[in-house]
Design a protein around this motif. Structure first.
Motif, PDB file in Angstrom:
ATOM      1  N   SER A   1     -44.069 -17.119  29.616  1.00  0.00           N
ATOM      2  CA  SER A   1     -43.934 -17.142  31.072  1.00  0.00           C
ATOM      3  C   SER A   1     -45.045 -18.030  31.604  1.00  0.00           C
ATOM      4  O   SER A   1     -46.220 -17.786  31.325  1.00  0.00           O
ATOM      5  N   HIS A   2     -44.658 -19.040  32.337  1.00  0.00           N
ATOM      6  CA  HIS A   2     -45.640 -19.956  32.902  1.00  0.00           C
ATOM      7  C   HIS A   2     -46.137 -19.415  34.240  1.00  0.00           C
ATOM      8  O   HIS A   2     -45.526 -18.536  34.844  1.00  0.00           O
ATOM      9  N   GLU A   3     -47.239 -19.953  34.697  1.00  0.00           N
ATOM     10  CA  GLU A   3     -47.838 -19.497  35.953  1.00  0.00           C
ATOM     11  C   GLU A   3     -46.904 -19.654  37.141  1.00  0.00           C
ATOM     12  O   GLU A   3     -46.977 -18.895  38.095  1.00  0.00           O
ATOM     13  N   ASP A   4     -46.017 -20.629  37.096  1.00  0.00           N
ATOM     14  CA  ASP A   4     -45.090 -20.847  38.205  1.00  0.00           C
ATOM     15  C   ASP A   4     -43.896 -19.895  38.151  1.00  0.00           C
ATOM     16  O   ASP A   4     -42.989 -19.987  38.972  1.00  0.00           O
ATOM     17  N   GLY A   5     -43.876 -18.977  37.176  1.00  0.00           N
ATOM     18  CA  GLY A   5     -42.812 -17.986  37.079  1.00  0.00           C
ATOM     19  C   GLY A   5     -41.660 -18.373  36.169  1.00  0.00           C
ATOM     20  O   GLY A   5     -40.809 -17.546  35.855  1.00  0.00           O
ATOM     21  N   ARG A   6     -41.618 -19.627  35.747  1.00  0.00           N
ATOM     22  CA  ARG A   6     -40.533 -20.031  34.846  1.00  0.00           C
ATOM     23  C   ARG A   6     -40.794 -19.477  33.450  1.00  0.00           C
ATOM     24  O   ARG A   6     -41.932 -19.355  33.021  1.00  0.00           O
ATOM     25  N   ARG A   7     -39.688 -19.135  32.768  1.00  0.00           N
ATOM     26  CA  ARG A   7     -39.780 -18.573  31.424  1.00  0.00           C
ATOM     27  C   ARG A   7     -39.052 -19.474  30.439  1.00  0.00           C
ATOM     28  O   ARG A   7     -38.040 -20.084  30.775  1.00  0.00           O
TER      29      ARG A   7
ATOM     30  N   GLU B   1     -35.286 -23.311  28.649  1.00  0.00           N
ATOM     31  CA  GLU B   1     -35.634 -22.574  29.866  1.00  0.00           C
ATOM     32  C   GLU B   1     -34.702 -21.385  30.073  1.00  0.00           C
ATOM     33  O   GLU B   1     -33.497 -21.482  29.884  1.00  0.00           O
TER      34      GLU B   1
END
Length: 157
Positions: free
Chosen positions: A75-81, A143
């Motif tokens: 999970s990236h900081e921008d919310g994308r997984r 993604e």
């Protein structure tokens, strides 16, 4: 958050590298399919299995043993997984910029090879490679689209 699943232990070629890699590829696909189902990410299964098969096939064909396969859920900081697939080997590696430049060249024909990484490039959100102290790793990220069927849940393990 990063959940690392060691899909295979590092393995070496036996008498027949092809037979050894075929069995390991099947095992890797089974483990990946189970974890994606556990994470409710079945929508990514076909793409993930094709990507890992291509990466492992290239490692066995062009790299050196031992080979290993790993899968991460990030999970990236921008919310994308993303589901990240990695295949490592002890070889020297590849020049991804040269491969991509070849695809853009007017004389490029995928009839002579190179289709596997072209497929990875098409299916993955991003992919690349890197040197390690033990050789070389090629990775691809798929993604996890929110709100889509099989969009997944956060893993509990």
């Amino acid at each position: 958050m990063r959940v690392v699943v060691p899909v295979t232990s590092p393995f070496r070629a036996s008498h027949s590298a092809a037979a050894s890699s075929a069995g390991t590829a099947a095992d890797a696909r089974a483990v990946i399919g189970r974890h994606l189902a556990h994470w409710s990410l079945q929508r990514l299964t076909d793409d993930a299995l094709l990507v890992v098969t291509e990466l492992l096939s290239n490692a066995v064909r062009h790299g050196k043993p031992p080979w290993s396969v790993s899968m991460w859920l990030t999970s990236h900081e921008d919310g994308r997984r993303y589901v990240r697939l990695e295949v490592a080997d002890a070889g020297a590696g590849i020049d991804i910029n040269l491969i991509r430049a070849r695809w853009r060249h007017p004389s490029c024909s995928l009839m002579d090879g190179g289709r596997g990484l072209f497929i990875v490039d098409t299916l993955a959100s991003s992919w690349g490679n890197g040197r390690t102290s033990h050789g070389h790793t090629v990775w691809a990220e798929l993604e996890v689209k929110p709100g889509s069927p099989g969009g997944g849940r956060a893993p509990s393990d």
